[in-house]
Write a protein that holds these residues in place. Sequence first.
Motif, PDB file in Angstrom:
ATOM      1  N   MET A 157       0.830  -1.204   0.000  1.00  0.00           N
ATOM      2  CA  MET A 157       0.000   0.000   0.000  1.00  0.00           C
ATOM      3  C   MET A 157       0.867   1.258   0.000  1.00  0.00           C
ATOM      4  O   MET A 157       0.552   2.246  -0.669  1.00  0.00           O
ATOM      5  N   LEU A 158       1.977   1.219   0.743  1.00  0.00           N
ATOM      6  CA  LEU A 158       2.873   2.379   0.762  1.00  0.00           C
ATOM      7  C   LEU A 158       3.543   2.556  -0.595  1.00  0.00           C
ATOM      8  O   LEU A 158       3.697   3.679  -1.076  1.00  0.00           O
ATOM      9  N   ASN A 159       3.939   1.447  -1.221  1.00  0.00           N
ATOM     10  CA  ASN A 159       4.553   1.519  -2.551  1.00  0.00           C
ATOM     11  C   ASN A 159       3.601   2.119  -3.579  1.00  0.00           C
ATOM     12  O   ASN A 159       4.029   2.739  -4.560  1.00  0.00           O
ATOM     13  N   MET A 160       2.315   1.925  -3.361  1.00  0.00           N
ATOM     14  CA  MET A 160       1.307   2.410  -4.303  1.00  0.00           C
ATOM     15  C   MET A 160       0.878   3.845  -3.991  1.00  0.00           C
ATOM     16  O   MET A 160      -0.019   4.387  -4.632  1.00  0.00           O
ATOM     17  N   GLY A 161       1.503   4.472  -2.989  1.00  0.00           N
ATOM     18  CA  GLY A 161       1.221   5.868  -2.704  1.00  0.00           C
ATOM     19  C   GLY A 161       0.048   6.122  -1.791  1.00  0.00           C
ATOM     20  O   GLY A 161      -0.536   7.209  -1.810  1.00  0.00           O
ATOM     21  N   PHE A 162      -0.312   5.143  -0.968  1.00  0.00           N
ATOM     22  CA  PHE A 162      -1.510   5.266  -0.137  1.00  0.00           C
ATOM     23  C   PHE A 162      -1.219   5.714   1.301  1.00  0.00           C
ATOM     24  O   PHE A 162      -2.117   5.678   2.144  1.00  0.00           O
ATOM     25  N   ARG A 163       0.006   6.124   1.596  1.00  0.00           N
ATOM     26  CA  ARG A 163       0.321   6.427   2.995  1.00  0.00           C
ATOM     27  C   ARG A 163      -0.573   7.529   3.560  1.00  0.00           C
ATOM     28  O   ARG A 163      -1.114   7.396   4.662  1.00  0.00           O
ATOM     29  N   GLU A 164      -0.724   8.622   2.817  1.00  0.00           N
ATOM     30  CA  GLU A 164      -1.522   9.733   3.329  1.00  0.00           C
ATOM     31  C   GLU A 164      -2.990   9.338   3.463  1.00  0.00           C
ATOM     32  O   GLU A 164      -3.681   9.767   4.392  1.00  0.00           O
ATOM     33  N   ASP A 165      -3.478   8.522   2.527  1.00  0.00           N
ATOM     34  CA  ASP A 165      -4.855   8.016   2.648  1.00  0.00           C
ATOM     35  C   ASP A 165      -5.018   7.209   3.927  1.00  0.00           C
ATOM     36  O   ASP A 165      -6.011   7.358   4.660  1.00  0.00           O
ATOM     37  N   ILE A 166      -4.056   6.320   4.181  1.00  0.00           N
ATOM     38  CA  ILE A 166      -4.134   5.466   5.371  1.00  0.00           C
ATOM     39  C   ILE A 166      -4.158   6.320   6.639  1.00  0.00           C
ATOM     40  O   ILE A 166      -4.974   6.098   7.542  1.00  0.00           O
ATOM     41  N   GLU A 167      -3.278   7.305   6.696  1.00  0.00           N
ATOM     42  CA  GLU A 167      -3.217   8.143   7.888  1.00  0.00           C
ATOM     43  C   GLU A 167      -4.495   8.970   8.041  1.00  0.00           C
ATOM     44  O   GLU A 167      -4.975   9.192   9.160  1.00  0.00           O
ATOM     45  N   THR A 168      -5.046   9.429   6.935  1.00  0.00           N
ATOM     46  CA  THR A 168      -6.311  10.164   7.004  1.00  0.00           C
ATOM     47  C   THR A 168      -7.433   9.267   7.514  1.00  0.00           C
ATOM     48  O   THR A 168      -8.232   9.673   8.368  1.00  0.00           O
ATOM     49  N   ILE A 169      -7.497   8.044   7.000  1.00  0.00           N
ATOM     50  CA  ILE A 169      -8.540   7.095   7.433  1.00  0.00           C
ATOM     51  C   ILE A 169      -8.406   6.808   8.922  1.00  0.00           C
ATOM     52  O   ILE A 169      -9.404   6.784   9.661  1.00  0.00           O
ATOM     53  N   LEU A 170      -7.174   6.585   9.378  1.00  0.00           N
ATOM     54  CA  LEU A 170      -6.971   6.300  10.797  1.00  0.00           C
ATOM     55  C   LEU A 170      -7.400   7.471  11.676  1.00  0.00           C
ATOM     56  O   LEU A 170      -7.735   7.293  12.855  1.00  0.00           O
ATOM     57  N   GLY A 171      -7.419   8.686  11.106  1.00  0.00           N
ATOM     58  CA  GLY A 171      -7.877   9.844  11.851  1.00  0.00           C
ATOM     59  C   GLY A 171      -9.364   9.818  12.147  1.00  0.00           C
ATOM     60  O   GLY A 171      -9.839  10.526  13.041  1.00  0.00           O
TER      61      GLY A 171
END
Length: 573
Positions: A157-171
């Motif tokens: 998921m990080l390789n695919m550029g989803f880090r900011e999405d993941i952190e936003t979702i966890l918020g």
Amino acid sequence: MLFSDLGLSDEILKAVEKIGYEEATEIQAKTIPLLLQGRDVIGRSHTGTGKTAAFGIPAVSSIQKGDGNSVRILILCPTRELAMQACDELDKFSDFMPWVKTCAVYGGADIDRQIVSLRRGANIVVGTPGRVMDHINRHTLKLDNVRTVILDEADEMLNMGFREDIETILGFVPEERQTVLFSATMPEPIMAITEKYQRDPVVVGVEQKSRTVDSVEQFYFDVPMGRKTDALQMLLLAYEPKLSMIFCNTKKMVDELSEQLVSKGFRAAGLHGDMKQASRTQTLNAFKSGRLNILIATDVAARGIDVDDVDAVFNYDIPQDCEYYIHRIGRTGRAGKSGVAYTIASGRRQVSELMDIARYTKAHIERRELPSRDEVMAAKANAVTEAVKNCVMSGKYERYAEQVAALEAEGFSAEQLAAALLGMKISAETKNVPEFIKPVFRPNRGEKGAGKSGSVKVEISVGRANRIAPNFVLGALVDATGMAGKNFGKIDIYDRFTTVEVPEADKEHIIDSMTGTKINGQKIKIKLYEGRDSKDGKDKDRRDYRGDRKRDFKRQRHGNHNTAGRRNSKRYQ
């Protein structure tokens, strides 16, 4: 360790028994007890080690009858295929627990249907980050009551550029929760996420071992999408295995493939769990006796088949589990004999999945080019010619000399008769060789010679006016094409359209995959970018992927009226 030793409920044990599982894999035996205790876990595990059951069984077990329809478990996966697969597995584990309701949300599918499913109630949601974000922004997915978040294949998921999405979702998820992370590797970004979002996590690892059979040669073929059946037919005709097994992932595919091969003259039959026992027994006996020389089966149906003379195994579908691959190829190369395993893959995603299996099993799976139609035709002609020679030398058909003499008396020469008979026999042997244009052999990423084909731009018919953000575009591309996020280049968002840099070699696949899909609820059109007249001013008024990304995410977070989102918004500024 047996599943019955893991402290699972009777409903779960009945479901596991129905699936056919008996002994837990290493990752399952280590992880399930910890998750049942509510611990945060970091699972270091490759695809195919049984990790879906490792987190899926505790997830299903945690849902109580009184939980209602609010979301209690959120599982994030990098691709829609993995999300669908994980949701299907959860449905199997909850077969005897009607109060467990699952829902898969992912790009490339009708979002309206997903909204209807969510409104009906789901206590476990499995999804890709981009589509989960979409539902959060639409207020169709509320995460206020989530107790557990599971990040499956976090490194991917990080390789695919989803880090900011993941952190936003966890918020949007309560801070008092269980956080579970599975990753094949542990790079710095993964460690940063674990430090920020997990509480005293337990690290669980799986020892990698060489698991495949040394006496089995392993090869794979990368064929165009939609041509797997033609490729399989070509391989069967080219290699002519005396006894072979073909594996599919679904019962439906077993039935369809069986019908297609039989219609082409192959002595084939299917085997799967929906067949009556009498039919299963009849099919197996015919295969063991040689009346059928091709058996097409699912992994579950093939368990317990004990045939020593199988000289080739074909993976029509990529196995969903590394253990399945091991069991499949173990059907050949038995009793001191050699064997061969062929896998048919279509596209980068399937080749990548196969390479994951190769790494886990420590096996060398060699890439081969598919035999051409001309090569197969020539081999068949040579085989017929050799057979005719052997018949002449054996004197087996000398009793037909009178018919030959009679035809010669009518004016036909022996050469004409022989040519006609050979032609008839060769035509019969080659009538089912498919018309198949031999694909260009192109190295996959990571192989020598890869990545030199350049890039082009595609134009997507939505832009700033449609409230499109770069992560929406990247998520849709990844979901629809099955390609990794790193394969895509610069994203430029204009007022009414968006351009994306894509690999030139994959442009047709990308356009085909994206046609008719939706981004942020908008049905899109996609084509090669031909440039715009600079006089219209549109090219000047642009927002690019790298420059405004943080601003997009800030707007999304502050624009959402979710209480949890407001409470946690400061942490992202």
